[in-house]
Motif scaffolding. Sequence first.
Motif, PDB file in Angstrom:
ATOM      1  N   LEU A 140       0.962  -1.109   0.214  1.00 36.50           N
ATOM      2  CA  LEU A 140       0.066  -0.157   0.049  1.00 36.50           C
ATOM      3  C   LEU A 140       0.833   1.256   0.089  1.00 36.50           C
ATOM      4  CD1 LEU A 140      -2.811  -0.999   2.773  1.00 36.50           C
ATOM      5  CD2 LEU A 140      -2.963  -0.567   0.228  1.00 36.50           C
ATOM      6  N   LEU A 141       1.806   1.198   0.983  1.00 42.93           N
ATOM      7  CA  LEU A 141       2.796   2.459   0.985  1.00 42.93           C
ATOM      8  C   LEU A 141       3.470   2.647  -0.514  1.00 42.93           C
ATOM      9  CD1 LEU A 141       4.518   1.705   4.252  1.00 42.93           C
ATOM     10  CD2 LEU A 141       3.107   3.708   3.660  1.00 42.93           C
ATOM     11  N   ASN A 142       3.862   1.574  -1.078  1.00 44.47           N
ATOM     12  CA  ASN A 142       4.751   1.471  -2.359  1.00 44.47           C
ATOM     13  C   ASN A 142       3.678   2.085  -3.399  1.00 44.47           C
ATOM     14  OD1 ASN A 142       6.748   0.353  -1.551  1.00 44.47           O
ATOM     15  ND2 ASN A 142       6.444  -1.881  -2.335  1.00 44.47           N
ATOM     16  N   TYR A 143       2.252   1.848  -3.461  1.00 45.40           N
ATOM     17  CA  TYR A 143       1.599   2.594  -4.552  1.00 45.40           C
ATOM     18  C   TYR A 143       1.200   3.888  -4.081  1.00 45.40           C
ATOM     19  CZ  TYR A 143      -2.593   3.189  -7.490  1.00 45.40           C
ATOM     20  OH  TYR A 143      -3.455   3.826  -8.149  1.00 45.40           O
ATOM     21  N   SER A 202      -6.347  -2.350  -3.466  1.00 43.13           N
ATOM     22  CA  SER A 202      -7.548  -2.551  -4.014  1.00 43.13           C
ATOM     23  C   SER A 202      -8.180  -1.207  -4.514  1.00 43.13           C
ATOM     24  CB  SER A 202      -8.556  -2.893  -2.751  1.00 43.13           C
ATOM     25  OG  SER A 202      -8.698  -1.791  -1.942  1.00 43.13           O
ATOM     26  N   SER A 203      -9.050  -1.594  -5.322  1.00 40.86           N
ATOM     27  CA  SER A 203      -9.709  -0.214  -5.868  1.00 40.86           C
ATOM     28  C   SER A 203     -10.180   0.760  -4.942  1.00 40.86           C
ATOM     29  CB  SER A 203     -11.219  -0.735  -6.888  1.00 40.86           C
ATOM     30  OG  SER A 203     -11.970  -1.187  -5.910  1.00 40.86           O
ATOM     31  N   ASP A 204     -10.654   0.516  -3.925  1.00 39.78           N
ATOM     32  CA  ASP A 204     -11.065   1.449  -2.872  1.00 39.78           C
ATOM     33  C   ASP A 204      -9.482   2.239  -2.491  1.00 39.78           C
ATOM     34  OD1 ASP A 204     -13.609   0.983  -3.025  1.00 39.78           O
ATOM     35  OD2 ASP A 204     -13.785  -0.183  -1.155  1.00 39.78           O
ATOM     36  N   ALA A 205      -8.566   1.405  -2.122  1.00 37.63           N
ATOM     37  CA  ALA A 205      -7.308   1.906  -1.637  1.00 37.63           C
ATOM     38  C   ALA A 205      -6.632   2.932  -2.768  1.00 37.63           C
ATOM     39  CB  ALA A 205      -6.371   0.894  -1.473  1.00 37.63           C
ATOM     40  N   LYS A 206      -6.609   2.506  -4.124  1.00 36.75           N
ATOM     41  CA  LYS A 206      -6.347   3.453  -5.020  1.00 36.75           C
ATOM     42  C   LYS A 206      -7.167   4.754  -5.268  1.00 36.75           C
ATOM     43  CE  LYS A 206      -4.899  -0.379  -7.996  1.00 36.75           C
ATOM     44  NZ  LYS A 206      -4.887  -1.388  -9.155  1.00 36.75           N
ATOM     45  N   ARG A 207      -8.409   4.709  -5.039  1.00 34.74           N
ATOM     46  CA  ARG A 207      -9.068   5.808  -5.040  1.00 34.74           C
ATOM     47  C   ARG A 207      -8.738   6.748  -3.959  1.00 34.74           C
ATOM     48  NH1 ARG A 207     -13.318   2.546  -6.979  1.00 34.74           N
ATOM     49  NH2 ARG A 207     -14.052   2.030  -4.714  1.00 34.74           N
ATOM     50  N   ALA A 208      -8.394   5.967  -2.773  1.00 31.79           N
ATOM     51  CA  ALA A 208      -8.049   6.913  -1.473  1.00 31.79           C
ATOM     52  C   ALA A 208      -6.692   7.637  -1.684  1.00 31.79           C
ATOM     53  CB  ALA A 208      -7.842   6.096  -0.362  1.00 31.79           C
ATOM     54  N   TYR A 209      -5.705   6.952  -2.507  1.00 31.92           N
ATOM     55  CA  TYR A 209      -4.423   7.674  -3.008  1.00 31.92           C
ATOM     56  C   TYR A 209      -4.376   8.651  -3.858  1.00 31.92           C
ATOM     57  CZ  TYR A 209      -2.222   4.004   0.224  1.00 31.92           C
ATOM     58  OH  TYR A 209      -1.740   3.177   1.231  1.00 31.92           O
ATOM     59  N   ALA A 210      -5.445   8.467  -4.933  1.00 29.31           N
ATOM     60  CA  ALA A 210      -5.595   9.376  -5.871  1.00 29.31           C
ATOM     61  C   ALA A 210      -6.108  10.551  -5.521  1.00 29.31           C
ATOM     62  CB  ALA A 210      -6.412   8.565  -6.999  1.00 29.31           C
ATOM     63  N   GLY A 211      -7.072  10.393  -4.631  1.00 29.88           N
ATOM     64  CA  GLY A 211      -7.772  11.598  -3.799  1.00 29.88           C
ATOM     65  C   GLY A 211      -6.818  12.520  -3.101  1.00 29.88           C
ATOM     66  N   LEU A 212      -5.524  12.032  -2.730  1.00 32.76           N
ATOM     67  CA  LEU A 212      -4.607  12.903  -2.040  1.00 32.76           C
ATOM     68  C   LEU A 212      -4.342  14.090  -2.672  1.00 32.76           C
ATOM     69  CD1 LEU A 212      -2.143  10.468  -0.393  1.00 32.76           C
ATOM     70  CD2 LEU A 212      -3.831  11.906   0.694  1.00 32.76           C
ATOM     71  N   ILE A 213      -3.958  14.066  -4.253  1.00 35.93           N
ATOM     72  CA  ILE A 213      -3.658  15.110  -5.067  1.00 35.93           C
ATOM     73  C   ILE A 213      -4.547  16.433  -4.676  1.00 35.93           C
ATOM     74  CG2 ILE A 213      -2.526  13.534  -6.428  1.00 35.93           C
ATOM     75  CD1 ILE A 213      -4.497  14.338  -8.658  1.00 35.93           C
ATOM     76  N   ALA A 214      -5.965  16.294  -4.529  1.00 33.38           N
ATOM     77  CA  ALA A 214      -6.492  17.364  -4.385  1.00 33.38           C
ATOM     78  C   ALA A 214      -6.993  17.617  -2.917  1.00 33.38           C
ATOM     79  CB  ALA A 214      -8.022  16.975  -4.963  1.00 33.38           C
TER      80      ALA A 214
END
Length: 307
Positions: free
Chosen positions: A175-178, A241-253
């Motif tokens: 998760l950290l890597n992603y 997971s897809s939920d984790a990816k959405r969470a990390y992608a949301g960081l940029i905003a």
Amino acid sequence: MERIIDIATDGRHLSAHRGFLVVSEDRAEVGRIPLDDVAAVIIHAHGVTWTTNLVVALAERGALLVLCGANHAPVAVCLPLDGHHGQNARMRAQWDAGKPLAKQLWREIVVAKIRWQAAVLEAQGIESGAFAMLARRVRSGDPDNIEAQAARRYWPLLMGEEFRRDRSAEGVNALLNYGYTVLRSLVARSVVAAGLHPSIGIHHANRGNAFALADDLIEPFRPLVDLVTVKLAAKGCSEVSSDAKRAYAGLIALDLPGEDGTTTVTMAATYLSQSLARSFETGKASNLAPPRPPSAIELAGLGAVVT
């Protein structure tokens, strides 16, 4: 909000068509995104193909194409060569920067990172007084390796005594890597947009690392990923997971405190890279503007990212 597009399904084909990034499978379109909205395309899956036209279209817009290994860490990035109207002059200033300036800049980055670690711990209700002391002890170039001393305190406090940071491990480490991959692509993009070359670092200098400068500037932002990871793990998430990816992608905003009021992580990265360019041009480390660590209340906004 600029979007990070993650391709995690095998056999997809990516192309550009009339201003859109088009994702297809077996010649049938499964999705499309306006190219002007794309900040980075991150590819994890195998058997993915793409057209040269798409890579050119992304580069013309300053967007990155990131290729990842099995551990979700980036192994290659395609970025634009012509990223800024003053690129040549800034790269020359970057190349000519002496070691004293580089050491002073690295001190500022390490201090910012330690203060961010303290803010993340405070947001978790963990005492972080020692980190303020460690930040004050950082000298030019960090010859005492205070960064590592802070890390040895930080990870057990945040993740538990049994945790070990291992880039090749699964679970929380994956998760950290992603999460770091998402922010690394963002920072690399801001570096190029500021007219700097990502391979010429101020501290990281591995010959095999084409993104040494991005790895320097990502340091103050890493605790954001750490906190999101802790919150995901608390919800039972142990894989990318897809939920984790959405969470990390949301960081940029995510909103952050800035010098002129509230800003976003994306704008903070842009401002940091631009301020570094000014530091190279003026020879003054004082021009560097790392992101300010938010308060525990301000970090509460991460709850919406993880939901």
